[in-house]
Design a protein around this motif. Structure first.
Motif, mmCIF file in Angstrom:
data_model
loop_
_atom_site.group_PDB
_atom_site.id
_atom_site.type_symbol
_atom_site.label_atom_id
_atom_site.label_comp_id
_atom_site.label_asym_id
_atom_site.label_seq_id
_atom_site.Cartn_x
_atom_site.Cartn_y
_atom_site.Cartn_z
ATOM 1 N N GLU A 1 -2.666 -78.377 -26.222
ATOM 2 C CA GLU A 1 -4.152 -78.800 -25.884
ATOM 3 C C GLU A 1 -5.089 -77.871 -26.832
ATOM 4 O OE1 GLU A 1 -1.441 -79.560 -22.685
ATOM 5 O OE2 GLU A 1 -1.945 -77.390 -23.417
ATOM 6 N N GLN A 2 -4.864 -76.803 -26.876
ATOM 7 C CA GLN A 2 -5.937 -75.988 -27.661
ATOM 8 C C GLN A 2 -5.830 -76.429 -29.039
ATOM 9 O OE1 GLN A 2 -5.109 -71.684 -27.848
ATOM 10 N NE2 GLN A 2 -7.187 -71.347 -28.999
ATOM 11 N N GLU B 1 -17.448 -87.845 -29.800
ATOM 12 C CA GLU B 1 -16.799 -88.029 -28.223
ATOM 13 C C GLU B 1 -15.287 -87.975 -28.347
ATOM 14 O OE1 GLU B 1 -18.378 -88.436 -25.187
ATOM 15 O OE2 GLU B 1 -20.177 -87.877 -26.629
ATOM 16 N N THR B 2 -14.688 -88.288 -29.468
ATOM 17 C CA THR B 2 -12.932 -87.869 -29.485
ATOM 18 C C THR B 2 -13.005 -86.735 -29.392
ATOM 19 O OG1 THR B 2 -12.756 -90.081 -30.573
ATOM 20 C CG2 THR B 2 -11.085 -88.482 -30.639
ATOM 21 N N ALA B 3 -13.473 -85.961 -30.453
ATOM 22 C CA ALA B 3 -13.301 -84.243 -30.162
ATOM 23 C C ALA B 3 -13.807 -83.948 -28.709
ATOM 24 C CB ALA B 3 -14.191 -83.757 -31.634
ATOM 25 N N ARG B 4 -14.997 -84.459 -28.312
ATOM 26 C CA ARG B 4 -15.220 -83.549 -27.066
ATOM 27 C C ARG B 4 -14.280 -84.127 -25.951
ATOM 28 N NH1 ARG B 4 -17.985 -85.431 -22.552
ATOM 29 N NH2 ARG B 4 -19.270 -83.983 -21.516
ATOM 30 N N GLY B 5 -13.559 -85.097 -25.927
ATOM 31 C CA GLY B 5 -12.643 -85.304 -24.800
ATOM 32 C C GLY B 5 -11.351 -84.623 -25.100
ATOM 33 N N LYS B 6 -10.978 -84.123 -26.471
ATOM 34 C CA LYS B 6 -9.873 -83.319 -26.591
ATOM 35 C C LYS B 6 -10.184 -81.786 -25.937
ATOM 36 C CE LYS B 6 -6.813 -86.030 -28.812
ATOM 37 N NZ LYS B 6 -5.580 -86.149 -28.244
ATOM 38 N N PHE B 7 -11.738 -81.427 -26.294
ATOM 39 C CA PHE B 7 -12.069 -80.176 -25.912
ATOM 40 C C PHE B 7 -12.221 -80.229 -24.502
ATOM 41 C CE2 PHE B 7 -15.253 -77.319 -24.974
ATOM 42 C CZ PHE B 7 -14.895 -75.970 -25.489
ATOM 43 N N VAL C 1 -10.285 -77.349 -21.942
ATOM 44 C CA VAL C 1 -10.919 -76.325 -21.187
ATOM 45 C C VAL C 1 -10.382 -76.556 -19.395
ATOM 46 C CG1 VAL C 1 -12.631 -75.705 -22.823
ATOM 47 C CG2 VAL C 1 -13.138 -77.497 -21.073
ATOM 48 N N ARG C 2 -10.196 -77.960 -19.099
ATOM 49 C CA ARG C 2 -9.878 -78.198 -17.915
ATOM 50 C C ARG C 2 -8.564 -77.847 -17.710
ATOM 51 N NH1 ARG C 2 -12.554 -84.065 -17.246
ATOM 52 N NH2 ARG C 2 -14.661 -83.415 -16.481
ATOM 53 N N ILE D 1 -11.370 -73.117 -17.595
ATOM 54 C CA ILE D 1 -12.321 -72.301 -18.128
ATOM 55 C C ILE D 1 -13.785 -73.241 -18.184
ATOM 56 C CG2 ILE D 1 -10.875 -70.596 -19.437
ATOM 57 C CD1 ILE D 1 -11.486 -72.237 -21.808
ATOM 58 N N LEU D 2 -13.663 -74.511 -17.851
ATOM 59 C CA LEU D 2 -14.632 -75.100 -17.804
ATOM 60 C C LEU D 2 -15.868 -74.742 -17.021
ATOM 61 C CD1 LEU D 2 -16.249 -77.881 -19.071
ATOM 62 C CD2 LEU D 2 -14.923 -79.281 -17.222
ATOM 63 N N MET D 3 -17.106 -74.798 -17.405
ATOM 64 C CA MET D 3 -18.073 -74.175 -16.499
ATOM 65 C C MET D 3 -18.940 -75.589 -16.064
ATOM 66 S SD MET D 3 -19.540 -70.977 -18.438
ATOM 67 C CE MET D 3 -21.152 -70.630 -17.000
#
Length: 62
Positions: A9-10, A28-34, A38-39, A43-45
């Motif tokens: 995932e990383q 938005e594709t990159a955001r989805g992978k990120f 993090v989920r 580590i998602l705030m």
């Protein structure tokens, strides 16, 4: 990129973010992978959260 680990995932998140910076994929594709990375690593705030004074994050599920 400084996060410890070497999970699939990383790696996918890093590749996607780099590709978005060069215009190869949509942001938005990159955001989805990120977000997936993090989920999975917990580590998602959440919006409005602030890091603790020493830089240690508390998991969002506590």
């Amino acid at each position: 990129m400084e996060w410890c680990g070497n999970s699939p995932e990383q790696k996918a998140a890093i590749r996607a973010c780099k590709a978005a910076l060069t215009g190869e994929v949509e942001a938005e594709t990159a955001r989805g992978k990120f977000i997936a990375f993090v989920r999975k690593k917990d580590i998602l705030m959440q919006d409005g959260d602030t890091p603790s004074p020493l830089g240690k994050l508390t998991p969002t599920h506590v």
